[in-house]
Structures are given as structure tokens and as C-alpha cells.
Design an enzyme around this catalytic site. Structure first.
Site, PDB file in Angstrom:
ATOM      1  N   GLN A 155       0.821  -1.205   0.000  1.00 39.53           N
ATOM      2  CA  GLN A 155       0.000   0.000   0.000  1.00 39.53           C
ATOM      3  C   GLN A 155       0.853   1.253   0.000  1.00 39.53           C
ATOM      4  O   GLN A 155       2.085   1.198   0.095  1.00 39.53           O
ATOM      5  CB  GLN A 155      -0.907  -0.004   1.233  1.00 39.53           C
ATOM      6  CG  GLN A 155      -0.138  -0.091   2.545  1.00 39.53           C
ATOM      7  CD  GLN A 155      -1.048  -0.280   3.750  1.00 39.53           C
ATOM      8  OE1 GLN A 155      -1.177   0.605   4.579  1.00 39.53           O
ATOM      9  NE2 GLN A 155      -1.666  -1.466   3.834  1.00 39.53           N
ATOM     10  N   HIS A 167       0.222   5.903   0.758  1.00 38.54           N
ATOM     11  CA  HIS A 167      -0.695   6.959   1.182  1.00 38.54           C
ATOM     12  C   HIS A 167      -0.459   8.217   0.366  1.00 38.54           C
ATOM     13  O   HIS A 167       0.689   8.563   0.056  1.00 38.54           O
ATOM     14  CB  HIS A 167      -0.508   7.267   2.668  1.00 38.54           C
ATOM     15  CG  HIS A 167      -0.523   6.051   3.536  1.00 38.54           C
ATOM     16  ND1 HIS A 167      -1.642   5.256   3.680  1.00 38.54           N
ATOM     17  CD2 HIS A 167       0.440   5.459   4.276  1.00 38.54           C
ATOM     18  CE1 HIS A 167      -1.358   4.244   4.493  1.00 38.54           C
ATOM     19  NE2 HIS A 167      -0.099   4.349   4.862  1.00 38.54           N
ATOM     20  N   GLU A 185       4.025   8.904   8.087  1.00 41.11           N
ATOM     21  CA  GLU A 185       4.019   8.095   9.304  1.00 41.11           C
ATOM     22  C   GLU A 185       5.415   7.610   9.660  1.00 41.11           C
ATOM     23  O   GLU A 185       6.338   7.671   8.842  1.00 41.11           O
ATOM     24  CB  GLU A 185       3.083   6.901   9.149  1.00 41.11           C
ATOM     25  CG  GLU A 185       3.442   5.954   8.019  1.00 41.11           C
ATOM     26  CD  GLU A 185       2.340   4.930   7.730  1.00 41.11           C
ATOM     27  OE1 GLU A 185       1.260   5.007   8.330  1.00 41.11           O
ATOM     28  OE2 GLU A 185       2.590   4.052   6.884  1.00 41.11           O
ATOM     29  N   HIS A 238       4.741   0.437   0.631  1.00 46.38           N
ATOM     30  CA  HIS A 238       5.215  -0.202   1.856  1.00 46.38           C
ATOM     31  C   HIS A 238       4.240  -1.255   2.353  1.00 46.38           C
ATOM     32  O   HIS A 238       3.086  -1.303   1.926  1.00 46.38           O
ATOM     33  CB  HIS A 238       5.437   0.846   2.958  1.00 46.38           C
ATOM     34  CG  HIS A 238       4.182   1.552   3.379  1.00 46.38           C
ATOM     35  ND1 HIS A 238       3.734   2.703   2.760  1.00 46.38           N
ATOM     36  CD2 HIS A 238       3.277   1.287   4.354  1.00 46.38           C
ATOM     37  CE1 HIS A 238       2.621   3.101   3.339  1.00 46.38           C
ATOM     38  NE2 HIS A 238       2.315   2.256   4.305  1.00 46.38           N
ATOM     39  N   ARG A 268      -4.522   0.633  -1.430  1.00 46.43           N
ATOM     40  CA  ARG A 268      -4.063  -0.759  -1.448  1.00 46.43           C
ATOM     41  C   ARG A 268      -3.846  -1.170  -2.907  1.00 46.43           C
ATOM     42  O   ARG A 268      -4.759  -1.043  -3.735  1.00 46.43           O
ATOM     43  CB  ARG A 268      -5.111  -1.646  -0.785  1.00 46.43           C
ATOM     44  CG  ARG A 268      -4.702  -3.090  -0.587  1.00 46.43           C
ATOM     45  CD  ARG A 268      -5.855  -3.925  -0.039  1.00 46.43           C
ATOM     46  NE  ARG A 268      -6.328  -3.441   1.243  1.00 46.43           N
ATOM     47  CZ  ARG A 268      -7.587  -3.077   1.502  1.00 46.43           C
ATOM     48  NH1 ARG A 268      -8.509  -3.145   0.554  1.00 46.43           N
ATOM     49  NH2 ARG A 268      -7.924  -2.674   2.697  1.00 46.43           N
TER      50      ARG A 268
END
Length: 322
Positions: free
Chosen positions: A101, A103, A120, A178, A198
Site C-alpha cells: 500500500q 498513502h 508516518e 510499503h 491498497r
């Protein structure tokens, strides 16, 4: 009201890749063996954290922001983010591999989903022998090569695998492909966002027998296709002092291994302070009250605090500010 160190009820998330480490290692109130996430501090709509201690017990994080915006968050943070809490704190247990996936960044996430992007970081708390993470590509690829690999079912050949052990820390920029590998328990600190694209899921089916949704087209313009070794965080581990880990526009993190009392002057910080206890036990005290945290617990110290006293004989903490 004088705001004290706040603890929140964990929000437990069942995942098809989840396991039992949240219960066995972090002593979360897990009811099954497929719990993958414990959301410790969340302002995500529909999953807003609720206070678990003290006079404000039962109040939501959003209630506190609405009632005590600058006292809780800090004037600087409130002016920047308004009444949206900017950080989402989790513990994640991957018994099986997560999906591959990525972001989107702030601009894409705002335009497409009216959301923050999702930068993150991960701090590995426990890892089985031979456990790994997928982070980025193992070479520069083009959008066309990537798209062809999805058609040929060869995407895994293009990915970079990182072996991991306890204490390893990784910074995941938006756009970086990642996945958390099987056997990894980690602490995650991220922007407040639940937007995930995803792109590969090992052809797994959910509990109803359906393949999970992929976001192939949405991901194409969000992926960073270049190989970059910019994700492993090398940080000092000096005892009894804050050690800088990540310093990005969305959060700052520090690692603390304390074997004695530490007092910090935070009168000029103008930000809330979050502590994730990743080992041991500590008492965290601000100007008004004290609260104990043990391994697997998280605490929020309000921005109005002028000093933070941490009492312990042996604890490892992740400190998070904005």
C-alpha cells in the site's frame, strides 16, 4: 479546568492479518486472535478517542478540543489545525503480511478525500525471527513498469525488503510503497488520516469470501517510483535524555530510555506532548497531577503544562510533539 495527563480507551480494530500480540505482549483487552490495531489516540471521525482517567473520564478527545482548544493543543497548533487533532497514534500487530500500500500526500488527499495526507513512522517493538518490512522499490521504476508488474503478477520482485529487530525505526513518506511483514509488532505515529491506497493483497479474501478492494488507478499518480534510501532512522540511544528520532513538518519524535527521574521545562513548547510507553513503567506528572503508564499505554500531556516530570527506575518512551 487544569488539564492533567490524559489516558484514553484503546480502540481495537479486527483485521484479517491481525494476531494475538496486542493481548499477549501489550495486555490490550482483546477478545479474538485477529485484532490487528489498537488506536491509542485518535481524532478520526467515527473513531474518536474517549478519556479513561480522572475527572474528564467519558469525554471524547473532540469534546476536549472544543472546550479547551489552546489549553489542550497549544495556540500554535490550534491556529494551524483548528479543531482537528493532527496526530493518530497506534500499536499494530501483523500476524500475517499486510497488503502492499501507500498513502497520498496532503494535496491529493485534500482534493480527493477532504483529508490530511498520511506521513508516518514505525518503531518496532517485537519481531519474529526473519521478519521484515517492505519499504520502497529496489530500483528506480517507471509508471509503465509498475503497471506492467501488476498485470504480470510480478510486483513483489520490484520491492525492497528490510529485515527488522526491536528498536528499529522507519520514516514513511507519502507516496512510498510499503507493507508491514508478518511477525512484527510496532508503534505507529502518523498524521490524522485513514486514507490508504491498497495495490496488492496476495489475492486474499475477507471473512465473507470476497477479494478486498484495490485502489490501482488512484495510486498511479500518488506513488513515488524512485528508489530512495531515506526511510531508516538512525538515532542516538543515550540514557536519561531525549534522543531525536524524526523531525518533520507533521510531528517530532524523541526516544527516551530513562533509569532515573527526568524533569523537562516545556513552558515554551506550545504543543501537547504524547508519550508511548514501549517498555517498562513510568509516572508522568505535569503541573496538576500524575499518571502511571506501562508498556503498551499512551498518555497525552496538555500544552498548558509548564513542566513534565517523569519518574521511573527503567522505562523506554517515545515522546511525540508537533
Amino acid at each position: 479546568m487544569s488539564l492533567y495527563p490524559l489516558k484514553f480507551r484503546p480502540i481495537l480494530k479486527e483485521r484479517l492479518w491481525g494476531g494475538s500480540k496486542l493481548k499477549e505482549i501489550l495486555e490490550k483487552p482483546v477478545q479474538n486472535d485477529t485484532t490487528g490495531e489498537s488506536w491509542e489516540l485518535s481524532g478520526v471521525k467515527g473513531d474518536v478517542s474517549v478519556v479513561a482517567n480522572g475527572e474528564l473520564k467519558g469525554k471524547s478527545l473532540q469534546d476536549l478540543i472544543d472546550d479547551y482548544p489552546e489549553t489542550l493543543m497549544g495556540k500554535r497548533i490550534f491556529e494551524r489545525f483548528g479543531n482537528e487533532f493532527p496526530i493518530l497514534i497506534k500499536f499494530i500487530d501483523a500476524k500475517k503480511d499486510l497488503s502492499i500500500q501507500l498513502h497520498p500526500n496532503d494535496a491529493l488527499a485534500r482534493a480527493r478525500h477532504d483529508s490530511f495526507g498520511k506521513t508516518e513512522m514505525w518503531y518496532v517493538m517485537d519481531a519474529d525471527t526473519d521478519a521484515n518490512l517492505i519499504i520502497g522499490f529496489n530500483k528506480d521504476v517507471t509508471k509503465e513498469e509498475y503497471s506492467q508488474s501488476l498485470k504480470d503478477d510480478t510486483l513483489l520482485n520490484l520491492l525492497n525488503y528490510e529485515p527488522v529487530k526491536e528498536g528499529d525505526t522507519f520514516f514513511i513518506n507519502t507516496g512510498k510503497i510499503h507493507a508491514i511483514g508478518a511477525g512484527v509488532l510496532l508503534a505507529e505515529i502518523q498524521q490524522t488520516s485513514d486514507i490508504t491506497y491498497r495495490v496488492f493483497d496476495f489475492k486474499r479474501k475477507d471473512k465473507n469470501g470476497n477479494l478486498r478492494e484495490l485502489h490501482t488507478e488512484l495510486a498511479l499518480d500518488a506513488i513515488d517510483y524512485s528508489k530512495k534510501n531515506d526511510f531508516k532512522v538512525n538515532y542516538p540511544k543515550e540514557t536519561n535524555t531525549p534522543n531525536s528520532m524524526v523531525d518533520c513538518p507533521y510531528f517530532k519524535t524523541r526516544f527516551m530510555h530513562l533509569t532515573q527521574e527526568l524533569i523537562q521545562d516545556v513552558s515554551q513548547r506550545d504543543s501537547f506532548t504524547i508519550y508511548m510507553c514501549v517498555n517498562g513503567i513510568a509516572q508522568i506528572e505535569n503541573d496538576f497531577a500524575a499518571e502511571t503508564v506501562t508498556k503498551g499505554e499512551t498518555i497525552l500531556v496538555p500544552a498548558s503544562s509548564t513542566k513534565i516530570r517523569i519518574k521511573t527506575n527503567d522505562a523506554q518512551l517515545l515522546e511525540v510533539t508537533v
